[in-house]
Scaffold this active site. Sequence first.
Site, PDB file in Angstrom:
ATOM      1  N   ALA A  29      -1.734  -6.790   4.392  1.00  0.00           N
ATOM      2  CA  ALA A  29      -0.978  -5.539   4.559  1.00  0.00           C
ATOM      3  C   ALA A  29      -0.606  -5.318   6.024  1.00  0.00           C
ATOM      4  O   ALA A  29       0.536  -5.505   6.428  1.00  0.00           O
ATOM      5  CB  ALA A  29      -1.784  -4.370   4.013  1.00  0.00           C
ATOM      6  N   GLU A  36     -11.699  -9.976  -0.427  1.00  0.00           N
ATOM      7  CA  GLU A  36     -11.400  -9.116   0.719  1.00  0.00           C
ATOM      8  C   GLU A  36     -12.638  -8.321   1.132  1.00  0.00           C
ATOM      9  O   GLU A  36     -12.985  -7.350   0.465  1.00  0.00           O
ATOM     10  CB  GLU A  36     -10.302  -8.100   0.365  1.00  0.00           C
ATOM     11  CG  GLU A  36      -8.965  -8.689   0.036  1.00  0.00           C
ATOM     12  CD  GLU A  36      -7.847  -7.651   0.094  1.00  0.00           C
ATOM     13  OE1 GLU A  36      -6.714  -8.060   0.286  1.00  0.00           O
ATOM     14  OE2 GLU A  36      -8.121  -6.443  -0.040  1.00  0.00           O
ATOM     15  N   GLY A  72      -7.698  -8.306   7.408  1.00  0.00           N
ATOM     16  CA  GLY A  72      -7.542  -8.606   8.823  1.00  0.00           C
ATOM     17  C   GLY A  72      -6.731  -9.847   9.133  1.00  0.00           C
ATOM     18  O   GLY A  72      -6.629 -10.241  10.293  1.00  0.00           O
ATOM     19  N   LYS A 126       0.858  -1.206   0.000  1.00  0.00           N
ATOM     20  CA  LYS A 126       0.000   0.000   0.000  1.00  0.00           C
ATOM     21  C   LYS A 126       0.891   1.253   0.000  1.00  0.00           C
ATOM     22  O   LYS A 126       1.884   1.285  -0.720  1.00  0.00           O
ATOM     23  CB  LYS A 126      -0.980  -0.061   1.172  1.00  0.00           C
ATOM     24  CG  LYS A 126      -1.904  -1.292   1.067  1.00  0.00           C
ATOM     25  CD  LYS A 126      -3.138  -1.204   1.907  1.00  0.00           C
ATOM     26  CE  LYS A 126      -4.015  -2.425   1.633  1.00  0.00           C
ATOM     27  NZ  LYS A 126      -5.204  -2.468   2.484  1.00  0.00           N
ATOM     28  N   ILE A 149     -10.776  -4.831   6.304  1.00  0.00           N
ATOM     29  CA  ILE A 149      -9.430  -4.426   5.895  1.00  0.00           C
ATOM     30  C   ILE A 149      -8.838  -3.513   6.969  1.00  0.00           C
ATOM     31  O   ILE A 149      -9.479  -2.570   7.418  1.00  0.00           O
ATOM     32  CB  ILE A 149      -9.459  -3.727   4.512  1.00  0.00           C
ATOM     33  CG1 ILE A 149      -9.804  -4.748   3.425  1.00  0.00           C
ATOM     34  CG2 ILE A 149      -8.122  -3.050   4.225  1.00  0.00           C
ATOM     35  CD1 ILE A 149      -9.895  -4.178   2.027  1.00  0.00           C
ATOM     36  N   HIS A 203      -8.841  -3.361  -6.314  1.00  0.00           N
ATOM     37  CA  HIS A 203      -8.742  -3.401  -4.849  1.00  0.00           C
ATOM     38  C   HIS A 203      -9.781  -2.447  -4.266  1.00  0.00           C
ATOM     39  O   HIS A 203     -10.121  -1.432  -4.870  1.00  0.00           O
ATOM     40  CB  HIS A 203      -7.321  -2.983  -4.427  1.00  0.00           C
ATOM     41  CG  HIS A 203      -7.063  -3.184  -2.967  1.00  0.00           C
ATOM     42  ND1 HIS A 203      -7.471  -2.276  -2.012  1.00  0.00           N
ATOM     43  CD2 HIS A 203      -6.458  -4.191  -2.293  1.00  0.00           C
ATOM     44  CE1 HIS A 203      -7.119  -2.721  -0.817  1.00  0.00           C
ATOM     45  NE2 HIS A 203      -6.508  -3.889  -0.963  1.00  0.00           N
TER      46      HIS A 203
HETATM   47  O1  G3P Z   1      -4.647  -5.954  -0.131  1.00  0.00           O
HETATM   48  C1  G3P Z   1      -4.541  -6.420   1.161  1.00  0.00           C
HETATM   49  C2  G3P Z   1      -5.378  -5.676   2.104  1.00  0.00           C
HETATM   50  O2  G3P Z   1      -6.423  -4.930   1.626  1.00  0.00           O
HETATM   51  C3  G3P Z   1      -5.669  -6.377   3.383  1.00  0.00           C
HETATM   52  O3  G3P Z   1      -5.310  -5.430   4.284  1.00  0.00           O
HETATM   53  O4  G3P Z   1      -4.451  -4.515   6.309  1.00  0.00           O
HETATM   54  O5  G3P Z   1      -6.397  -6.048   6.374  1.00  0.00           O
HETATM   55  O6  G3P Z   1      -4.124  -6.957   5.862  1.00  0.00           O
HETATM   56  P1  G3P Z   1      -5.057  -5.788   5.799  1.00  0.00           P
END
Ligand code: G3P
Length: 220
Positions: A200, A142, A179, A12, A147, A94
């Site tokens: 992320a 996702e 998550g 990101k 997220i 995304h």
């Molecule tokens: O592209 C991966 C993302 O959107 C997931 O984010 O921070 O929940 O691992 P996160």
Amino acid sequence: MFPTPIWITNFKNYESTTGENALIMARIHDKVAKETGKSIGIVVNIVDLGRVAREVSIPVFAQHTDAIDYGKFNGYILPQAVQKAGAVGTLLNHSERRLEWEELKGCASCAQKATLTRIICAENPEEVEKLAGLSPDFLAFEPPELIGSTGASVANSKPQSITDSIKVSGGIPLLVGAGINSVSDVEVSLKLGAQGFLVATAITKSPNPERDLRNFVSAM
Ligand code: G3P
């Protein structure tokens, strides 16, 4: 195509994953991939992508590419330029970079022309089914509300939606994200049939990304 299961960290635009820090984080991923033999990739912002790709041997993906071919397109991200810079693929649609259907179709087709591996993101099983129609190389499920979460994850709070997504994915390998932050999330998702992860926060905000990355991929 890459071996699965695959772990993909989406850099990101965190401070910990841009500029010099992008290189440091990329080297950590490269090192862990080499030492563990696990399949690991990274998604990097367009500015850092070229020099990161020159430094590592793991797959590097762009965070987006546009629906253009060579020509007069000031300010757009040309898939061929991304490929020449050393990336192997692109992430499309995304939650933080959503596309209208027609534009997404164009982006997917232009990326394919540039021989980029295409990961297309979907927010729910219905979208997974629709987007499977574009025949991407990977689908990524996702749920947007999860997220960035450090507690609830797609695996521990929506396991049924992973199962549902796999059922309608038309055999296209499905990554899960949102998550993901524990070894148990990894184990549960794999058990349900996921072919990989798109993550992320758990890495980009970790005080010890190398330790945590090793820990997560050891469960794959
Ligand atoms: O592209 C991966 C993302 O959107 C997931 O984010 O921070 O929940 O691992 P996160």
